[in-house]
Scaffold this motif. Structure first.
Motif, short mmCIF file in Angstrom:
data_model
loop_
_atom_site.label_atom_id
_atom_site.label_comp_id
_atom_site.label_asym_id
_atom_site.label_seq_id
_atom_site.Cartn_x
_atom_site.Cartn_y
_atom_site.Cartn_z
N UNK A 54 0.80 -1.22 0.00
CA UNK A 54 0.00 0.00 0.00
C UNK A 54 0.83 1.26 0.00
N UNK A 55 2.10 1.17 0.40
CA UNK A 55 2.92 2.38 0.44
C UNK A 55 3.49 2.72 -0.93
N UNK A 56 3.34 1.84 -1.90
CA UNK A 56 3.78 2.13 -3.25
C UNK A 56 2.66 2.89 -3.98
N UNK A 57 2.94 4.14 -4.32
CA UNK A 57 1.92 4.98 -4.95
C UNK A 57 2.36 5.54 -6.30
N UNK A 58 3.65 5.60 -6.55
CA UNK A 58 4.15 6.18 -7.79
C UNK A 58 5.19 5.26 -8.41
N UNK A 59 5.44 5.46 -9.70
CA UNK A 59 6.39 4.61 -10.39
C UNK A 59 7.06 5.38 -11.52
N UNK A 60 8.18 4.84 -11.96
CA UNK A 60 8.91 5.37 -13.11
C UNK A 60 9.58 4.20 -13.81
N UNK A 61 9.92 4.38 -15.07
CA UNK A 61 10.57 3.31 -15.82
C UNK A 61 11.97 3.06 -15.28
N UNK A 62 12.36 1.81 -15.19
CA UNK A 62 13.68 1.44 -14.70
C UNK A 62 14.75 2.03 -15.62
N UNK A 63 15.67 2.78 -15.03
CA UNK A 63 16.76 3.44 -15.77
C UNK A 63 16.23 4.40 -16.83
N UNK A 64 14.95 4.79 -16.70
CA UNK A 64 14.38 5.74 -17.64
C UNK A 64 14.13 5.18 -19.03
N UNK A 65 14.13 3.86 -19.18
CA UNK A 65 14.00 3.23 -20.49
C UNK A 65 12.59 2.66 -20.67
#
Length: 205
Positions: A54-65
């Protein structure tokens, strides 16, 4: 006289039993703990706490790829399918310099599956037959003749991986497959459904 001597020996024996015991129990003191024991925590001695998804709310691509594309699936199409599946589970992409909670990677690969299909053909048999009196009505044998066909099929496997952004440790992974058939638009829709199927088990219960 002998009786008095025996009684005297018994009395002396009882007095000796009531004396001090020459065998005294002793033990060495426990050696002191090493200095580092006060600051060292043995994590292996305790079970790992359950992960709080539940504490995971945001994400981004690994290494920006973005996910790599293929000849039959564009990179942007795969990225959109994964982003939509994450969004349905309350995970929002970050587009600024704030630290994300999760890093996400996705990939597609081709694999070969061996399929088996059983075809059951109609019944066979006969009605008339011979007996010792000549030709006449009779009963034949009835049954079916199943035929098993084996063939190979190429499928597209979608793999989605999630990593804790702070520790870098993998926290969740899943995959699903779809058939590599149909038009380009049908294939894009199949990949979207495969991504949704792969993400259906997130968060784990």
């Amino acid at each position: 006289m002998k009786n008095h001597s025996g009684l005297l020996l018994i009395c002396l024996g009882l007095v000796a039993c009531q004396g001090s015991n020459p065998y005294v129990a002793s033990s060495n003191p426990i050696p002191p703990a090493p200095p580092q024991a006060a600051t060292t925590f043995d994590r292996s001695a305790y079970p790992a706490p359950p992960r709080d998804y539940g504490r995971y709310r945001s994400w981004a691509w690994l290494n920006g790829h973005l996910p790599p594309g293929t000849s039959w699936a564009d990179s942007a199409q795969v990225a959109e399918a994964v982003s939509n599946a994450l969004d349905q589970r309350g995970l929002r992409p970050l587009h600024d310099n704030r630290p994300a909670d999760l890093f996400v990677s996705a990939a597609l690969r081709l694999e070969t599956r061996v399929r088996q299909v059983q075809d059951d053909y109609g019944a066979y048999g006969g009605y008339g037959g011979y007996n010792r009196y000549g030709y006449g009505p009779g009963y034949g044998l009835y049954g079916s003749a199943p035929i098993v066909r084996t063939y190979e099929e190429q499928v597209v496997v979608v793999q989605v991986n999630l990593f804790d952004a702070q520790s870098g440790q993998p926290v969740w992974s899943s995959s699903a497959e779809t058939s590599r058939r149909g038009s380009q638009s049908q294939q894009t829709d199949a990949i979207r459904k495969a991504v949704e199927k792969a993400m259906s088990a997130y968060p784990p219960s």
